[in-house]
Design an enzyme around this catalytic site. Structure first.
Site, mmCIF file in Angstrom:
data_model
loop_
_atom_site.group_PDB
_atom_site.id
_atom_site.type_symbol
_atom_site.label_atom_id
_atom_site.label_comp_id
_atom_site.label_asym_id
_atom_site.label_seq_id
_atom_site.Cartn_x
_atom_site.Cartn_y
_atom_site.Cartn_z
ATOM 1 N N TRP A 147 74.233 -45.425 19.251
ATOM 2 C CA TRP A 147 75.379 -45.933 20.007
ATOM 3 C C TRP A 147 76.045 -47.055 19.231
ATOM 4 O O TRP A 147 75.466 -47.570 18.272
ATOM 5 C CB TRP A 147 74.926 -46.431 21.396
ATOM 6 C CG TRP A 147 76.041 -46.342 22.398
ATOM 7 C CD1 TRP A 147 76.709 -47.384 22.975
ATOM 8 C CD2 TRP A 147 76.640 -45.149 22.901
ATOM 9 N NE1 TRP A 147 77.695 -46.900 23.810
ATOM 10 C CE2 TRP A 147 77.680 -45.544 23.773
ATOM 11 C CE3 TRP A 147 76.437 -43.782 22.688
ATOM 12 C CZ2 TRP A 147 78.499 -44.619 24.441
ATOM 13 C CZ3 TRP A 147 77.240 -42.870 23.338
ATOM 14 C CH2 TRP A 147 78.248 -43.279 24.206
ATOM 15 N N ASP A 203 83.788 -53.480 19.779
ATOM 16 C CA ASP A 203 84.730 -53.862 20.840
ATOM 17 C C ASP A 203 84.432 -53.080 22.118
ATOM 18 O O ASP A 203 83.548 -52.222 22.146
ATOM 19 C CB ASP A 203 86.178 -53.642 20.386
ATOM 20 C CG ASP A 203 86.572 -52.172 20.340
ATOM 21 O OD1 ASP A 203 85.682 -51.288 20.226
ATOM 22 O OD2 ASP A 203 87.778 -51.883 20.421
ATOM 23 N N GLU A 206 84.092 -49.414 22.165
ATOM 24 C CA GLU A 206 82.930 -48.899 21.447
ATOM 25 C C GLU A 206 83.331 -48.146 20.189
ATOM 26 O O GLU A 206 82.743 -47.133 19.831
ATOM 27 C CB GLU A 206 82.078 -47.992 22.372
ATOM 28 C CG GLU A 206 81.911 -48.576 23.761
ATOM 29 C CD GLU A 206 80.855 -47.900 24.607
ATOM 30 O OE1 GLU A 206 81.046 -46.729 24.931
ATOM 31 O OE2 GLU A 206 79.845 -48.551 24.927
ATOM 32 N N GLU A 207 84.379 -48.622 19.546
ATOM 33 C CA GLU A 207 84.873 -47.921 18.360
ATOM 34 C C GLU A 207 85.023 -48.844 17.153
ATOM 35 O O GLU A 207 84.709 -48.456 16.035
ATOM 36 C CB GLU A 207 86.255 -47.305 18.645
ATOM 37 C CG GLU A 207 86.220 -46.163 19.633
ATOM 38 C CD GLU A 207 87.600 -45.618 19.960
ATOM 39 O OE1 GLU A 207 87.683 -44.530 20.534
ATOM 40 O OE2 GLU A 207 88.600 -46.292 19.649
ATOM 41 N N GLU A 432 88.521 -40.984 34.291
ATOM 42 C CA GLU A 432 88.781 -41.995 33.270
ATOM 43 C C GLU A 432 90.229 -41.909 32.790
ATOM 44 O O GLU A 432 90.922 -42.913 32.668
ATOM 45 C CB GLU A 432 87.823 -41.765 32.093
ATOM 46 C CG GLU A 432 87.989 -42.747 30.956
ATOM 47 C CD GLU A 432 87.041 -42.419 29.792
ATOM 48 O OE1 GLU A 432 87.247 -41.386 29.110
ATOM 49 O OE2 GLU A 432 86.087 -43.188 29.571
#
Ligand SMILES: *[C@@H]1O[C@H](CO)[C@@H](O)[C@H](O)[C@H]1NC(C)=O
Ligand SMILES: *[C@@H]1O[C@H](CO)[C@@H](O)[C@H](O)[C@H]1NC(C)=O
Ligand SMILES: *[C@@H]1O[C@H](CO)[C@@H](O)[C@H](O)[C@H]1NC(C)=O
Length: 589
Positions: A147, A203, A206-207, A432
């Protein structure tokens, strides 16, 4: 000091003058109706995703909220520190506003977080970085899959949610619970934030690996409210008070002059990425303080910077989604994360579209509070989209221009809600994303954060706000940014290295102060006490308090060659207190 923890409703000074420049997609009464129905769906949507009895989270224990019931494409059936904290922040505000049925769940959240903080995980042990792990399994075990980690916003966001609750408890005879049950969690989260705020991480999307505006804004708020809470509870908060202004100082570097560049210090190769990103709007609404003025330094929702940024970010989506085609400037558009986004093909999100509305409702609350709107050169283009003939100046409440501004901004904010309404399916389920071409829901279903955003946006529209976090006394950045070194500890390194006379020994490692692993930039140790029976090399070095780092020693031969120590890197963490000292005794390997 302003310290009411009660949720309050500001006086409504809304002038209902209609502007001729934009008419809402829906009448206010239609929006009101949608808000009532969708608000109810949203609170039930959140509770369904929560242990111990959530219909859509059957195996989640008490206090755990799943990000979404979706178990594949994408698998979000886990609990994220960030999403949970933002959701509980909304629930805690709602509890304080009178929904007492939520208190049991809030206490369950507190216990669950105390438990999760104790887990060792791929980001570290509980006291060595583990609090930065973003995602945990629903059954409160470590998520060991690959992750984007660490993500340093989680501890700060949790501090905010829990501080609001702790302050409420202190005001309502709950001092013991605040001190014994909640403070120990906040204390660890703040120690994490003090240690790591000046290091890179992933961030909120998550990128991107680097320094994130969202993470740092949340960290600043947490450090300020944590310092105040510590004082109320007569507890120490080492490094909190000195770190807060330094974080604020660093945050200023994200301002480009016309918008917020949301990630810096990245090693991003994508030149096309402008940094315009709705996470900056999420930052403004998270750090919104109802007692604040329109401060640029803290990017308050009504500040010229945040309004210019609102326009820059929302405009960046106008031409990229076909569902935005034909929508005039000054009318709401569907808002995604950032225009270059490719995740699920890159689509608008419910929570970012709602955030665009929420920032505007926050701004209205702040203008009412300060009884004026100031239009500057920087914010003029934002206002011109709504009121084409407006000029720069200060418009006092009661003036007709003030009334027109408030009315136009309310209409514009409602228009973003109307956008969400248009693309919400009949059952009210908020996923989402919604499709950039058709507007149909996409990606994870029943996203908890989408529902939480709906609640906070509708609270702000109704002028319901949380307590101040102390922005008015913490909004001036120092003139020089010192980073983590603003709080340093003096460490004495003693190393025993048998070498020949006139050879040197240096220490080099992971921090700027010891050369960032550049052998020639290390610190030369003092050999003046060297004897054959005690081959001592020593030195005192000021290092950022509480910041773990790795290092090694190097021998320099008289011919100028370097010899690194063998073995793995050494590790050390200076004590957390500013101005403290430490001693390290090593033996050359
Ligand atoms: C609120 O939502 C719940 C669950 O979806 C439903 O049972 C209830 O009838 C709704 N209440 C109102 C007033 O709409
Ligand atoms: C640390 O803080 C300094 C001073 O604000 C800043 O220049 C630097 O980019 C920061 N680095 C990280 C990784 O946060
Ligand atoms: C070693 O120390 C001497 C002085 O003691 C200095 O002249 C020399 O430049 C040093 N060499 C290195 C490689 O640091």
């Amino acid at each position: 000091m302003f310290h009411s923890t009660l949720l309050y409703t500001l006086p409504v000074a809304l002038l209902l003058a209609r502007t001729v420049f934009s008419s809402p997609a829906n009448e206010p009464s239609v929006i009101d109706e949608f808000i009532t129905t969708q608000g109810n769906i949203s609170i039930h949507g959140i509770i369904a995703n929560m242990g111990p009895d959530g219909a859509k989270a059957p195996d989640a224990p008490a206090g755990i909220v799943v990000a979404s019931p979706s178990r594949s494409d994408p698998d979000y059936y886990s609990t994220w520190t960030r999403d949970s904290a933002l959701t509980y922040k909304a629930l805690i505000e709602r509890f304080i506003a009178g929904d007492t049925s939520l208190q049991t769940r809030i206490n369950e959240y507190v216990s669950s977080q105390a438990y999760i903080q104790g887990l060792s995980n791929p980001s570290g042990d509980p006291d060595s970085g583990g609090l930065g792990d973003p995602r945990f399994n629903v059954d409160r075990t470590t998520f060991t899959g690959g992750w984007a980690r660490p993500q340093r916003d989680g501890p700060a966001l949790r501090t905010t949610a829990l501080s609001i609750y702790a302050n409420w408890l202190i005001d309502h005879d709950g001092q013991t619970q605040a001190l014994d049950t909640i403070w120990p969690i906040i204390e660890k989260d703040l120690a994490y934030t003090v240690r790591y705020w000046n290091q890179t991480g992933f961030d909120l999307w998550e990128e991107t690996y680097g320094s994130s505006f969202f993470t740092l804004s949340a960290s600043h708020r947490a450090l300020v409210e944590g310092t105040t809470l510590a004082k109320r509870l007569s507890q120490p908060c080492p490094g909190c008070e000195s770190a807060a202004p330094q974080v604020l100082c660093f945050i200023q570097s994200f301002w480009t002059g016309s918008y917020i560049d949301t990630n810096i210090n990245t090693n991003e190769a994508n030149e096309a990425h402008t940094g315009k990103d709705a996470s900056s709007i999420l930052s403004s609404i998270h750090t919104f303080d109802p007692a604040a003025k329109c401060t640029d330094a803290t990017f308050q929702p009504c500040s010229s910077r945040a309004l210019a940024n609102h326009k820059a970010v929302t405009d960046s989506f106008r031409s990229v989604y076909s569902i935005n085609n034909g929508i005039d400037q000054g009318r709401a558009v569907a808002v995604g994360r950032y225009s270059e986004d490719l995740y699920y093909g890159g689509n608008p999100w419910y929570l970012t579209t709602l955030a665009a509305a929420e920032q505007l409702y926050d701004a209205i609350i702040q203008w009412s509070h300060q009884d004026s709107v100031i239009v500057t050169d920087l914010s003029l283009p934002f206002f011109r989209d709504l009121l084409p003939s407006i000029a720069t100046g200060t418009y006092e409440s009661g003036s007709s221009t003030y009334g027109s501004i408030i009315s136009a901004v309310s209409t514009y904010a409602d228009d973003f809600i109307a956008m969400v309404q248009k693309y919400t399916p009949p059952n009210g389920g908020l996923a989402e994303q919604y499709d950039r071409n058709t507007g149909s829901p996409l990606s994870a279903v029943d996203l908890t954060w989408s529902y939480a955003s709906f609640l906070t946006t509708s609270h702000r529209r109704a002028r319901k706000v949380g307590p101040t976090w102390g922005e008015p006394t913490s909004n001036t950045p120092p003139t020089t940014c010192l980073g983590a070194l603003a709080c340093s500890a003096r460490i004495t390194f003693n190393t025993h290295v048998t070498n020949s006379f006139h050879e040197n020994v240096t220490i080099v490692g992971q921090l700027d102060q010891i050369g960032n692993w550049g052998p020639e930039n290390g610190i030369r140790l003092d050999g003046s006490k060297y004897t054959s029976s005690d081959p001592l090399w020593y030195g005192d070095i000021d290092l950022p308090a509480g910041t773990p780092f790795e290092y090694k020693y190097i021998k320099w031969t008289s011919s100028g060659e370097i010899v690194w120590e063998s073995g793995s890197n050494r590790k050390y963490t200076p004590p957390l207190e500013c101005g403290s000292s430490g001693i390290v005794n090593d033996l050359w390997t």
